[in-house]
Design an enzyme around this catalytic site. Structure first.
Site, PDB file in Angstrom:
ATOM      1  N   LYS A   1      28.338 -54.729  48.097  1.00 32.13           N
ATOM      2  CA  LYS A   1      28.456 -55.662  49.235  1.00 32.13           C
ATOM      3  C   LYS A   1      27.927 -57.037  48.841  1.00 32.13           C
ATOM      4  O   LYS A   1      28.585 -58.053  49.066  1.00 32.13           O
ATOM      5  CB  LYS A   1      27.668 -55.136  50.424  1.00 32.13           C
ATOM      6  CG  LYS A   1      27.402 -56.176  51.522  1.00 32.13           C
ATOM      7  CD  LYS A   1      26.645 -55.627  52.713  1.00 32.13           C
ATOM      8  CE  LYS A   1      25.175 -55.808  52.628  1.00 32.13           C
ATOM      9  NZ  LYS A   1      24.652 -57.134  52.976  1.00 32.13           N
TER      10      LYS A   1
ATOM     11  N   ARG B   1      14.977 -65.711  58.258  1.00 26.45           N
ATOM     12  CA  ARG B   1      16.138 -66.013  57.410  1.00 26.45           C
ATOM     13  C   ARG B   1      16.498 -67.513  57.436  1.00 26.45           C
ATOM     14  O   ARG B   1      17.624 -67.890  57.720  1.00 26.45           O
ATOM     15  CB  ARG B   1      17.356 -65.163  57.788  1.00 26.45           C
ATOM     16  CG  ARG B   1      17.101 -63.691  58.025  1.00 26.45           C
ATOM     17  CD  ARG B   1      16.660 -62.921  56.799  1.00 26.45           C
ATOM     18  NE  ARG B   1      17.623 -62.841  55.734  1.00 26.45           N
ATOM     19  CZ  ARG B   1      18.597 -61.932  55.660  1.00 26.45           C
ATOM     20  NH1 ARG B   1      18.735 -61.064  56.644  1.00 26.45           N
ATOM     21  NH2 ARG B   1      19.421 -61.917  54.636  1.00 26.45           N
TER      22      ARG B   1
HETATM   23  C1  EPZ Z   1      20.107 -61.570  49.925  1.00 30.07           C
HETATM   24  O1  EPZ Z   1      19.733 -62.191  51.146  1.00 30.07           O
HETATM   25  C2  EPZ Z   1      20.721 -60.245  50.304  1.00 30.07           C
HETATM   26  N1  EPZ Z   1      21.903 -60.458  51.159  1.00 30.07           N
HETATM   27  C3  EPZ Z   1      19.696 -59.394  51.053  1.00 30.07           C
HETATM   28  O2  EPZ Z   1      20.286 -58.121  51.301  1.00 30.07           O
HETATM   29  C4  EPZ Z   1      18.475 -59.191  50.150  1.00 30.07           C
HETATM   30  O3  EPZ Z   1      17.499 -58.475  50.864  1.00 30.07           O
HETATM   31  C5  EPZ Z   1      17.918 -60.557  49.734  1.00 30.07           C
HETATM   32  O4  EPZ Z   1      18.968 -61.326  49.086  1.00 30.07           O
HETATM   33  C6  EPZ Z   1      16.757 -60.427  48.766  1.00 30.07           C
HETATM   34  O5  EPZ Z   1      17.146 -59.736  47.636  1.00 30.07           O
HETATM   35  C7  EPZ Z   1      23.076 -60.777  50.568  1.00 30.07           C
HETATM   36  O6  EPZ Z   1      23.173 -60.932  49.365  1.00 30.07           O
HETATM   37  C8  EPZ Z   1      24.236 -60.935  51.485  1.00 30.07           C
HETATM   38  P1  EPZ Z   1      16.893 -64.736  49.933  1.00 30.07           P
HETATM   39  P2  EPZ Z   1      19.273 -63.744  51.148  1.00 30.07           P
HETATM   40  O7  EPZ Z   1      17.482 -66.063  50.207  1.00 30.07           O
HETATM   41  O8  EPZ Z   1      20.103 -64.523  50.213  1.00 30.07           O
HETATM   42  C9  EPZ Z   1      13.325 -66.699  52.377  1.00 30.07           C
HETATM   43  C10 EPZ Z   1      21.032 -56.328  52.601  1.00 30.07           C
HETATM   44  O9  EPZ Z   1      20.407 -55.425  53.169  1.00 30.07           O
HETATM   45  N2  EPZ Z   1      14.156 -67.918  52.370  1.00 30.07           N
HETATM   46  O10 EPZ Z   1      16.591 -64.339  48.527  1.00 30.07           O
HETATM   47  O11 EPZ Z   1      19.187 -64.178  52.553  1.00 30.07           O
HETATM   48  C11 EPZ Z   1      13.936 -65.626  53.267  1.00 30.07           C
HETATM   49  O12 EPZ Z   1      13.580 -65.830  54.612  1.00 30.07           O
HETATM   50  C12 EPZ Z   1      20.520 -57.743  52.680  1.00 30.07           C
HETATM   51  O13 EPZ Z   1      22.078 -56.161  51.924  1.00 30.07           O
HETATM   52  C13 EPZ Z   1      13.646 -69.098  52.890  1.00 30.07           C
HETATM   53  O14 EPZ Z   1      12.496 -69.140  53.345  1.00 30.07           O
HETATM   54  O15 EPZ Z   1      17.795 -63.594  50.555  1.00 30.07           O
HETATM   55  C14 EPZ Z   1      13.355 -64.355  52.704  1.00 30.07           C
HETATM   56  O16 EPZ Z   1      12.056 -64.175  53.228  1.00 30.07           O
HETATM   57  C15 EPZ Z   1      19.276 -57.879  53.550  1.00 30.07           C
HETATM   58  N3  EPZ Z   1      14.421 -70.209  52.917  1.00 30.07           N
HETATM   59  C16 EPZ Z   1      13.260 -64.661  51.195  1.00 30.07           C
HETATM   60  O17 EPZ Z   1      13.305 -66.087  51.079  1.00 30.07           O
HETATM   61  C17 EPZ Z   1      15.702 -70.199  52.420  1.00 30.07           C
HETATM   62  O18 EPZ Z   1      16.365 -71.262  52.454  1.00 30.07           O
HETATM   63  C18 EPZ Z   1      14.392 -64.042  50.384  1.00 30.07           C
HETATM   64  O19 EPZ Z   1      15.594 -64.588  50.852  1.00 30.07           O
HETATM   65  C19 EPZ Z   1      16.213 -68.993  51.894  1.00 30.07           C
HETATM   66  C20 EPZ Z   1      15.426 -67.873  51.874  1.00 30.07           C
END
Ligand code: EPZ
Length: 416
Positions: free
Chosen positions: A22, A121
């Site tokens: 996914k 998020r």
């Molecule tokens: C991706 O989400 C995945 N989703 C998530 O999988 C996965 O848990 C996550 O990466 C971490 O590995 C997809 O790929 C569609 P991040 P993403 O940006 O990109 C904070 C699943 O179950 N953050 O690495 O949203 C954020 O709030 C899903 O398949 C900011 O603060 O993850 C989080 O605490 C759930 N500001 C952390 O970083 C930003 O601009 C990690 O987020 C971006 C992120």
């Protein structure tokens, strides 16, 4: 009904084939927007989040068709600049269209992607990186408009290796003027898959899988064919099912090379794991041991998406396990439901203390989000008697057919 029932307490035996990823296919579908032609993407899972992304692409004027698990996208006639707020707020991954829409259209108006139960998020890291590439952001109420007369390369260092922000920068950079150097980039396998697709379409990218990615902008991308890798989180979920219920299973096509942290944890618990190019075999013939301490981290650390499924398995391991969740601020949502099944878990800030119990009892529980819902299914497989997991639709966002997959492994499970 929007539920799954499980009669648990039996060993698992058998083998099941792992679906396409996914979290790899979503950015790849977004990337197809950048190609003024046709892209053929194989091994696409038929899941709700992919259908949502398909709708967004079609709203922008793309033609999208399916043949089995192969999706063909023709993005020659792309017109709209406003991605509908409804779809966007329903799915976080739509924010990935931002980088691709800027690369193709130079503009995108979209709603701030809704947070979800696991965390706020935000997209601040995405937006500050894109501003460095010449993007202007006008914020309105719930919407924002991102505009770039001409995207240009930049030297960017992410404050945190955000997966989505890395993907958006790569998508904006592949046809920008000049070169972009992205430091502290995410190293998740899904980034490598995205860059593999883009390279197949003519992009010039170095360093994927490392924490510095260099992208040299090209004039335009061309038609591409790509096969989506197997889903490491789905494979990991089914591996935790064997840890929870016991038995002997084979996960065909599981990407063992991307799953080192989980395999190490499973072996520490006492499972016998055999990993090869064909997939992963797991044998669990005795009660497993607790994990004294495990922390979720960015790749190649233990993935946050498998934290809840592993917690379900640790609920009946011998001894006390401690899990520290360091990626999302609210990802212990299943604790109350596991306690309904007899688990003994206490949460203190971002740590969960899991005291293994002899067994779990089947109960009626409620999925609140994707991986937590899958974890409740894992717990149901271990629990004596019948469990019902409501809100199946959350699970269907990421698992093509969790009931069929687990029935292949001998589980007594079905939708209801
Ligand atoms: C991706 O989400 C995945 N989703 C998530 O999988 C996965 O848990 C996550 O990466 C971490 O590995 C997809 O790929 C569609 P991040 P993403 O940006 O990109 C904070 C699943 O179950 N953050 O690495 O949203 C954020 O709030 C899903 O398949 C900011 O603060 O993850 C989080 O605490 C759930 N500001 C952390 O970083 C930003 O601009 C990690 O987020 C971006 C992120």
């Amino acid at each position: 009904m929007d539920s799954i029932y499980i009669y648990g307490g039996n060993f698992l035996r058998g083998e099941t084939k792992i679906q396409g990823s996914k979290n790899a296919v979503l950015p790849i579908l977004a990337a197809s927007l950048l190609v003024r032609g046709t892209c053929v993407i194989k091994n696409c899972p038929r899941i709700a989040d992919v259908y949502l992304m398909q709708n967004l692409l079609q709203e922008l004027g793309c033609f999208v068709s399916w043949a089995g698990n192969t999706v063909t996208v023709n993005a020659f006639h792309v017109n709209d600049r406003r991605i509908s707020g409804e779809s966007v707020t329903r799915m976080r991954s739509s924010v990935m269209l931002l980088g691709a829409a800027l690369g193709r259209l130079g503009e995108a108006t979209m709603a701030y992607p809704g947070g979800c139960v696991i965390g706020r998020r935000p997209i601040d890291i995405h937006l500050s990186a894109l501003r460095k590439m010449g993007v202007e952001i006008e914020e309105q109420e719930q919407l924002f408009t991102a505009k770039a007369k001409r995207l240009h390369g930049a030297e960017i260092r992410l404050p945190f290796p955000s997966v989505g922000a890395t993907e958006n920068v790569v998508l904006a950079a592949v046809t920008a003027d000049g070169t972009t150097v992205l430091e502290n980039a995410a190293k998740e396998p899904e980034i490598e898959a995205l860059c593999g697709f883009l390279t197949a379409a003519g992009a010039e990218i170095e360093g994927t899988g490392k924490n510095c990615i260099k992208i040299k902008g090209v004039e335009r991308l061309h038609d591409a064919k790509y096969e989506v890798p197997a889903d490491r989180i789905v494979a990991g979920t089914y591996l935790t099912a064997a840890l929870a219920a016991g038995g002997s299973i084979f996960l065909e096509g599981a990407p063992a090379g991307q799953m080192g942290a989980l395999l190490a944890a499973a072996e520490k618990m006492g499972a016998c794991v055999t990993a090869g190019v064909e997939g992963i075999g797991v044998d669990v013939i005795r009660k497993l041991k607790a994990l004294p301490y495990l922390k979720t981290e960015v790749h190649p650390g233990f993935p946050t998406d498998l934290q809840s499924p592993l917690m379900a398995a640790l609920s009946i391991a011998q001894g006390q396990s401690v899990i520290e969740e360091s990626i999302f601020e609210n990802r212990f949502r299943i604790v109350d439901d596991l306690k309904k099944m007899g688990a003994d878990i206490e949460v203190v800030k971002n740590k969960a203390y899991i005291n293994g119990v002899e067994k779990l009892e089947g109960a009626g529980v409620e999925a609140e989000e994707l991986r937590g819902g899958a974890a409740l299914v894992v717990a149901g497989l271990a629990a004596e008697g019948k469990s019902v997991v409501r809100n199946r639709h959350f699970i269907e966002r990421g698992y093509e057919n969790i009931c069929k997959d687990l029935r292949n492994l001998g589980a007594d499970i079905n939708i209801m």
